[in-house]
Enzyme design. Structure first.
Site: not given
Length: 154
Positions: A116, A92, A79, A85, A25, A105-106
């Site tokens: 993932r 919703d 993010n 997942h 990250y 997503h980094i």
């Protein structure tokens, strides 16, 4: 001209950016990312502001999305972390408020563990950005600015 709002949402464990698995990250903290995005956004346009919210709790994230429906939020950058997942509730909430959103997503989630690879949000997002490091947030904000400029008046 009314000021437009982009809501930046970050899910679980993203408060640990800068120290959590930096080989995946990076070393930027969430606070530094938010500050950098605010500066970048003000250089792009004075007519769009960035609001930020991070939580490790699914319900709090959903409540903030619901709040966006009535607080004038025009676009969402999210993010969702691990909620990506498995959270049908998050899906919703995002579809229920009818606010365009970009999923960020980094890391490149498709180069990581099999679990993932599935996102409950991607097919509803206006765009999905992954694997660009923290630059992905900047790309998402830039996309939102362009979208808000092109969006027809209601």
């Amino acid at each position: 001209m009314a000021v437009k709002k982009i809501l930046l949402l970050n899910g679980p464990n993203l408060n640990l950016l800068g120290t959590r698995e930096p080989h995946i990250y990076g070393y930027d903290t969430l606070a530094s990312i938010e500050s950098s995005l605010t500066t970048y956004l003000s250089s792009l346009t004075p007519s769009v502001t960035l609001l930020s919210f991070q939580t490790n709790w699914e319900g709090a994230l959903i409540d903030r999305i619901h709040e966006a429906r009535t607080d004038g939020t025009d676009a969402i950058v999210i993010n969702p972390g691990a909620f990506t997942h498995y959270s049908i509730a998050l899906r919703d909430a995002l579809t229920g408020v009818d606010i365009p959103f970009v999923e960020v997503h980094i890391s490149n989630v498709h180069k990581r563990e099999e679990f993932r690879h599935k996102s409950f949000l991607s097919d509803k997002a206006e765009a999905v950005i992954c694997g660009l490091g923290v630059y992905g947030y900047r790309a998402a904000v830039e996309w939102c600015v362009g979208y808000l400029k092109e969006k027809p008046k209601a």
